[in-house]
Design a protein around this motif. Structure first.
Motif, PDB file in Angstrom:
ATOM      1  N   ALA A  37      47.148  14.669  32.584  1.00 51.70           N
ATOM      2  CA  ALA A  37      47.194  16.121  32.804  1.00 51.70           C
ATOM      3  C   ALA A  37      48.023  16.835  31.743  1.00 51.70           C
ATOM      4  O   ALA A  37      48.006  18.070  31.674  1.00 51.70           O
ATOM      5  CB  ALA A  37      47.761  16.427  34.184  1.00 51.70           C
ATOM      6  N   GLY A  38      48.757  16.096  30.945  1.00 50.19           N
ATOM      7  CA  GLY A  38      49.594  16.723  29.918  1.00 50.19           C
ATOM      8  C   GLY A  38      50.869  17.332  30.473  1.00 50.19           C
ATOM      9  O   GLY A  38      51.391  18.298  29.914  1.00 50.19           O
ATOM     10  N   PHE A  58      48.101  26.797  35.198  1.00 45.51           N
ATOM     11  CA  PHE A  58      47.521  25.849  34.256  1.00 45.51           C
ATOM     12  C   PHE A  58      47.969  24.423  34.538  1.00 45.51           C
ATOM     13  O   PHE A  58      47.248  23.465  34.233  1.00 45.51           O
ATOM     14  CB  PHE A  58      47.804  26.273  32.809  1.00 45.51           C
ATOM     15  CG  PHE A  58      47.057  27.528  32.451  1.00 45.51           C
ATOM     16  CD1 PHE A  58      45.686  27.498  32.257  1.00 45.51           C
ATOM     17  CD2 PHE A  58      47.703  28.743  32.358  1.00 45.51           C
ATOM     18  CE1 PHE A  58      44.969  28.657  31.955  1.00 45.51           C
ATOM     19  CE2 PHE A  58      47.009  29.904  32.062  1.00 45.51           C
ATOM     20  CZ  PHE A  58      45.639  29.860  31.860  1.00 45.51           C
ATOM     21  N   THR A  59      49.117  24.249  35.155  1.00 47.02           N
ATOM     22  CA  THR A  59      49.551  22.921  35.596  1.00 47.02           C
ATOM     23  C   THR A  59      48.651  22.445  36.730  1.00 47.02           C
ATOM     24  O   THR A  59      48.203  21.296  36.745  1.00 47.02           O
ATOM     25  CB  THR A  59      51.029  22.958  36.054  1.00 47.02           C
ATOM     26  OG1 THR A  59      51.841  23.374  34.957  1.00 47.02           O
ATOM     27  CG2 THR A  59      51.485  21.598  36.550  1.00 47.02           C
ATOM     28  N   ALA A  62      45.252  21.511  35.269  1.00 42.41           N
ATOM     29  CA  ALA A  62      45.313  20.245  34.536  1.00 42.41           C
ATOM     30  C   ALA A  62      45.381  19.057  35.494  1.00 42.41           C
ATOM     31  O   ALA A  62      44.719  18.034  35.288  1.00 42.41           O
ATOM     32  CB  ALA A  62      46.509  20.245  33.587  1.00 42.41           C
TER      33      ALA A  62
END
Length: 91
Positions: A37-38, A58-59, A62
């Motif tokens: 997920a970065g 955005f978390t 992801a």
């Protein structure tokens, strides 16, 4: 910037979201999912335990992508039990 304190329902929603992620992660390691997920493993740990009950959009996107979970399913599961005063206005 001062943040408004979270309501009890918002905290419960964060705990529910964390549990959903833990369940979706299954046997995969936290480190593997976080890397896919970065995000950091510590960020994922905080979300899963409810210590970060309002992760950034955005978390969430992801993590959903890394876990193969639909955003629609996450929204529906997290919105269960939402008190009327917390419900968003419809257009």
């Amino acid at each position: 910037m001062v943040r408004t304190p979270l309501t009890p329902w918002e905290r419960q929603r964060g705990e529910r979201f964390g549990a959903l992620l833990r369940e979706a992660r299954g046997g995969r390691s936290m480190v593997d999912v976080a890397a896919a997920a970065g995000v950091s493993a510590e960020t994922l740990r905080k979300i899963e335990t409810g210590r970060a009950p309002t992760p950034a959009f955005f978390t969430v996107v992801a993590l959903a992508a890394a876990l193969g979970v639909s955003l629609d399913d996450l929204v529906a599961a997290c919105a269960r039990g939402m008190p009327p005063e917390e419900q968003p206005l419809s257009a």
